[in-house]
Scaffold this motif. Structure first.
Motif, short mmCIF file in Angstrom:
data_model
loop_
_atom_site.label_atom_id
_atom_site.label_comp_id
_atom_site.label_asym_id
_atom_site.label_seq_id
_atom_site.Cartn_x
_atom_site.Cartn_y
_atom_site.Cartn_z
N ALA A 1 -13.58 -18.51 7.75
CA ALA A 1 -13.40 -18.83 6.04
C ALA A 1 -14.43 -18.80 5.17
O ALA A 1 -14.97 -18.11 4.15
CB ALA A 1 -13.17 -20.00 5.67
N HIS A 2 -16.14 -19.72 5.26
CA HIS A 2 -17.15 -19.15 4.34
C HIS A 2 -17.84 -17.85 4.18
O HIS A 2 -17.41 -17.92 2.59
CB HIS A 2 -17.87 -20.55 4.65
CG HIS A 2 -16.75 -21.61 4.69
ND1 HIS A 2 -16.56 -22.40 4.27
CD2 HIS A 2 -18.33 -22.74 5.61
CE1 HIS A 2 -15.59 -23.43 4.49
NE2 HIS A 2 -17.09 -23.88 5.75
N VAL B 1 -15.76 -15.37 0.89
CA VAL B 1 -16.93 -16.30 -0.28
C VAL B 1 -17.88 -15.30 0.06
O VAL B 1 -18.33 -15.01 -1.56
CB VAL B 1 -16.42 -17.55 -0.58
CG1 VAL B 1 -17.02 -17.87 -2.24
CG2 VAL B 1 -14.74 -18.00 -0.64
N TYR B 2 -18.61 -16.11 0.56
CA TYR B 2 -20.30 -14.93 0.61
C TYR B 2 -20.31 -14.00 0.31
O TYR B 2 -21.43 -13.72 -0.83
CB TYR B 2 -20.95 -15.52 2.02
CG TYR B 2 -20.93 -17.26 2.63
CD1 TYR B 2 -21.16 -18.27 1.04
CD2 TYR B 2 -21.36 -18.15 3.45
CE1 TYR B 2 -20.65 -19.66 1.68
CE2 TYR B 2 -20.89 -18.70 4.20
CZ TYR B 2 -21.30 -20.30 3.11
OH TYR B 2 -21.10 -21.58 3.74
N GLN C 1 -18.82 -13.67 -3.09
CA GLN C 1 -19.78 -13.62 -4.59
C GLN C 1 -20.95 -12.96 -4.58
O GLN C 1 -22.01 -12.29 -5.42
CB GLN C 1 -20.65 -15.77 -4.02
CG GLN C 1 -19.55 -16.40 -3.91
CD GLN C 1 -20.20 -17.43 -3.62
OE1 GLN C 1 -21.01 -17.60 -2.97
NE2 GLN C 1 -19.31 -18.44 -4.44
N SER D 1 -9.69 -22.93 9.94
CA SER D 1 -10.25 -22.75 8.92
C SER D 1 -9.41 -21.48 8.07
O SER D 1 -9.83 -20.79 7.30
CB SER D 1 -11.74 -22.35 9.83
OG SER D 1 -10.83 -20.95 10.67
N ALA E 1 -8.51 -22.93 5.04
CA ALA E 1 -8.80 -22.98 4.09
C ALA E 1 -9.41 -21.20 3.45
O ALA E 1 -9.41 -20.95 2.41
CB ALA E 1 -10.38 -23.15 4.88
N LEU E 2 -9.17 -20.58 4.51
CA LEU E 2 -9.36 -18.87 4.26
C LEU E 2 -8.40 -18.88 3.13
O LEU E 2 -8.81 -18.05 1.78
CB LEU E 2 -9.43 -17.59 4.88
CG LEU E 2 -9.18 -16.70 4.80
CD1 LEU E 2 -11.13 -16.10 4.30
CD2 LEU E 2 -9.17 -15.50 6.08
N TYR F 1 -9.32 -20.45 -0.53
CA TYR F 1 -10.07 -19.19 -0.87
C TYR F 1 -9.54 -18.25 -1.80
O TYR F 1 -10.06 -17.45 -2.27
CB TYR F 1 -11.80 -18.90 -0.09
CG TYR F 1 -12.08 -19.97 0.50
CD1 TYR F 1 -12.32 -20.63 -0.40
CD2 TYR F 1 -13.02 -19.59 1.31
CE1 TYR F 1 -13.40 -22.24 -0.16
CE2 TYR F 1 -13.72 -21.10 1.75
CZ TYR F 1 -13.91 -21.67 1.12
OH TYR F 1 -14.83 -23.09 1.24
N GLN G 1 -7.83 -18.45 -5.13
CA GLN G 1 -8.48 -19.12 -5.69
C GLN G 1 -9.18 -17.84 -6.23
O GLN G 1 -9.96 -17.80 -7.67
CB GLN G 1 -9.76 -20.21 -5.35
CG GLN G 1 -10.98 -20.78 -6.57
CD GLN G 1 -10.16 -21.06 -6.71
OE1 GLN G 1 -9.18 -22.19 -7.41
NE2 GLN G 1 -10.46 -21.22 -8.90
N LEU G 2 -9.86 -16.28 -5.23
CA LEU G 2 -11.04 -15.50 -5.07
C LEU G 2 -9.68 -14.87 -6.14
O LEU G 2 -9.90 -14.11 -7.82
CB LEU G 2 -11.48 -14.88 -4.80
CG LEU G 2 -12.08 -15.65 -3.95
CD1 LEU G 2 -12.48 -14.77 -2.40
CD2 LEU G 2 -13.87 -15.27 -4.84
#
Length: 271
Positions: free
Chosen positions: A116-117, A120-121, A124, A159, A162-163, A166, A169-170
């Motif tokens: 998931a995270h 985003v990384y 970014q 997870s 959460a993805l 994300y 939101q993105l």
């Protein structure tokens, strides 16, 4: 750009994008499947497309930073037309059940970071270096496990949930810039990553049951996932944004839960 390119869905997506719309590929993988990665390289070469492999971890903030710097050196600014997050690096186990292996904090954190995270990384880091091409398509992958109650898969389901948040939101943040962010939810596919946590006989049973509850009476293939991602890069798919696209072939989340629960999922195994 394909994260998790060496095998399974990631490899199929790389081949599909090289064919249509005819993109060069920057692929990241951990080097655990050299034969499969070599086959991807040969296939893309036969299509006349360039391929650059970065071998290493893709599921951390540090790896995203280093990878984005490498993309800048290899391709230059505004060259990433498509980013596909196809990382499979998770742990399988119980949360509190006694008598079976329980997930440790490190395993939980690794799973969330990879599954998931890290999406985003990478976004970014690519955005910070002006690496995204105009109207870039950012695509993550999920599966119906996120809505099912399956033994041993709780942290993976969390997870993936959460993805999905994300992605929405993105999409809100990048939509005004012309970019599109979506999530593809496909059903059970027959890959090495998918079989982790199942004894071999139970995995065969899970596939058979999944096919039986799918209207077409078969599993989705990784090639079909690849072709869908190709479609999402085209102009006809421009209005998809912040979407979780159902590509399960009619397999419902509840049915998949029945399939996996009936298949002897071994909570003591992990990856």
């Amino acid at each position: 750009m394909v994260l998790g390119v060496s095998a399974g869905s990631g490899a199929a997506i790389a081949r599909a994008l090289a064919k249509d719309p005819g993109l060069d590929i920057f692929g990241v993988h951990r080097g655990r499947h050299p034969d499969s990665a070599g086959a991807v390289a040969r296939d893309l070469g036969a299509l006349g497309r360039k391929l650059h492999f970065r071998i290493g971890e893709a599921g951390t903030a540090e790896s995203a930073r280093a990878g984005a710097e490498e993309v800048l050196l290899v391709a230059g600014a505004r060259q990433v037309k498509v980013l596909v997050h196809s990382i499979a690096n998770a742990s399988v186990g119980s949360l509190v059940t006694r008598g079976v292996t329980q997930l440790t904090p490190r395993q939980i954190e690794k799973t969330f970071s990879s599954m998931a995270h890290s999406f985003v990384y990478w976004v970014q880091e690519l955005a910070a270096r002006d690496l995204l091409a105009p109207s870039a398509r950012l695509i993550a992958l999920t599966n119906p496990v996120v809505g099912s109650l399956c033994p041993g898969l709780g942290v993976i389901a969390a997870s993936k949930a959460a993805l999905e948040v994300y992605v929405r939101q993105l999409a809100i943040e990048l939509g005004p810039l012309g970019h599109r962010v979506n999530l593809v939810n496909f059903g059970l596919v027959d890959t090495r990553a998918g079989s982790v946590g199942f004894p071999s006989e139970a995995w065969e049973q899970a596939k058979a049951r999944a096919a039986a509850v799918t209207p077409a009476r078969r599993l989705c293939t990784v090639e079909e996932v690849g072709r869908l991602v190709s479609v999402l890069t085209g102009d006809a798919a421009e209005w998809f944004n912040g979407a979780t696209i159902d590509f399960t072939g009619g397999m419902t989340q509840s049915l998949l839960g029945i399939v996996l629960n009936a298949s002897g999922m071994d909570s003591n195994q992990g990856r």
